[in-house]
Write a protein that holds these residues in place. Structure first.
Motif, mmCIF file in Angstrom:
data_model
loop_
_atom_site.group_PDB
_atom_site.id
_atom_site.type_symbol
_atom_site.label_atom_id
_atom_site.label_comp_id
_atom_site.label_asym_id
_atom_site.label_seq_id
_atom_site.Cartn_x
_atom_site.Cartn_y
_atom_site.Cartn_z
ATOM 1 N N VAL A 154 0.859 -1.177 0.000
ATOM 2 C CA VAL A 154 0.000 0.000 0.000
ATOM 3 C C VAL A 154 0.901 1.234 0.000
ATOM 4 C CG1 VAL A 154 -0.203 0.119 2.524
ATOM 5 C CG2 VAL A 154 -2.018 1.091 1.080
ATOM 6 N N GLN A 155 0.506 2.220 -0.788
ATOM 7 C CA GLN A 155 1.325 3.413 -0.970
ATOM 8 C C GLN A 155 2.738 2.995 -1.394
ATOM 9 O OE1 GLN A 155 0.672 5.677 2.679
ATOM 10 N NE2 GLN A 155 -1.288 6.421 1.903
ATOM 11 N N PHE A 156 3.773 3.300 -0.586
ATOM 12 C CA PHE A 156 5.149 2.913 -0.914
ATOM 13 C C PHE A 156 5.655 1.784 -0.019
ATOM 14 C CE2 PHE A 156 4.746 7.210 -2.500
ATOM 15 C CZ PHE A 156 5.458 7.200 -3.692
ATOM 16 N N CYS A 185 -5.947 -0.455 -1.067
ATOM 17 C CA CYS A 185 -5.174 0.425 -1.942
ATOM 18 C C CYS A 185 -6.054 1.327 -2.792
ATOM 19 C CB CYS A 185 -4.225 -0.393 -2.819
ATOM 20 S SG CYS A 185 -5.035 -1.532 -3.950
ATOM 21 N N GLN A 188 -6.156 4.272 -0.391
ATOM 22 C CA GLN A 188 -4.882 4.838 0.033
ATOM 23 C C GLN A 188 -3.883 5.018 -1.096
ATOM 24 O OE1 GLN A 188 -3.319 3.500 3.908
ATOM 25 N NE2 GLN A 188 -4.924 1.951 3.890
ATOM 26 N N GLY A 189 -4.090 4.319 -2.208
ATOM 27 C CA GLY A 189 -3.151 4.396 -3.320
ATOM 28 C C GLY A 189 -1.998 3.419 -3.155
ATOM 29 N N VAL A 190 -1.360 3.078 -4.261
ATOM 30 C CA VAL A 190 -0.208 2.178 -4.231
ATOM 31 C C VAL A 190 0.597 2.379 -5.511
ATOM 32 C CG1 VAL A 190 -1.449 0.243 -5.313
ATOM 33 C CG2 VAL A 190 0.534 -0.204 -3.837
#
Length: 248
Positions: A154-156, A185, A188-190
């Motif tokens: 997730v994210q970085f 994700c 939260q983005g990935v």
């Protein structure tokens, strides 16, 4: 289990490894692996295991391809948006390696079907994107006595662990995440490269476990920070009050 001439040629670069050899390759051919989730993690795991020569792969995913998936799920194509991931992933494997036996399951894993779907495999790899499903899968592997590899991104950030008996995945995350509305994700983005990295790392763990090479990583959690490029390993304690493995 013998290897054909085609397999000997296909896997030659692995067989020549002194730690691996023909014995390791035969163990992979005899193995049955279930990949839960054909998303960002799964689409890195699946080609790596199929290419390495795992004998049987079951791919479980009830979702379809979406354009927002494609930055982290490179085995799918733009024209395949709306088509089922499990079937497409199986098609990819058939084109890659005809020696792999395949079972594509276009269903979501839920408590009512999880044991039926996972039973009969040597190892389970969970690359799903929500805690409720992860805990459902983990609890079932404890009941069935199966080895579980859990990989997430997730994210970085990425995390990876192999669980066999105690401690289990529930020992790590606890009981607070048994609902299906936890962040994933999508919220939260990935970064796609992180999911690919964690998926390949999960495949490497699986190959090591199945071929019986290298140290046993059970009970250790590996954490990856994509902003620094650093890995950190921590040993997980068993929770004696864990409702999944506490009495195991």
């Amino acid at each position: 289990m013998s290897l054909s001439d085609d397999e000997l040629s296909r896997y030659a670069r692995q067989i020549v490894l002194p730690q691996f050899g023909g014995t390791g390759q035969q163990r992979l051919k005899a193995a049955s692996v279930c990949v839960v989730g054909a998303g960002g993690i799964g689409t890195a795991v699946i080609p790596a295991l199929a290419g390495a020569g795992v004998g049987r792969l079951t791919i479980i995913d009830g979702d379809s391809v979406d354009l927002s998936n494609l930055h982290r799920q490179p085995i799918y194509r733009t024209r395949e948006a709306g088509e089922p991931k499990a079937a497409l992933a199986a098609q990819f494997v058939r084109r890659l390696n005809p020696h792999v036996q395949l079972d594509a399951v276009e269903r979501q894993i839920v408590p009512d079907n999880v044991e039926t779907l996972l039973a009969g495999h040597d190892l389970i790899i969970d690359g799903t994107d929500n805690f409720a499903t992860r805990l459902t899968v983990s609890d079932a592997t404890v009941r069935l006595g199966l080895t579980l590899i859990s990989a997430a991104a997730v994210q970085f950030q990425g995390q990876l662990g192999l669980f066999r008996g105690q401690p289990c995945y529930r020992c790590f995350v606890g009981d607070a995440f048994d609902v299906d509305d936890c962040d994933n994700c999508a919220e939260q983005g990935v970064l796609g490269a992180v999911t690919g990295l964690m998926g390949n790392a999960a495949a490497l763990l699986a190959i090591r476990a199945l071929a019986q090479v290298g140290e046993d990583p059970a009970g250790k959690l590996q954490l990856f920070d994509g902003l620094t490029g650093e890995w950190r390993t921590m040993r997980l304690p068993a929770d004696p009050s864990c409702r999944a493995c506490g009495s195991a």
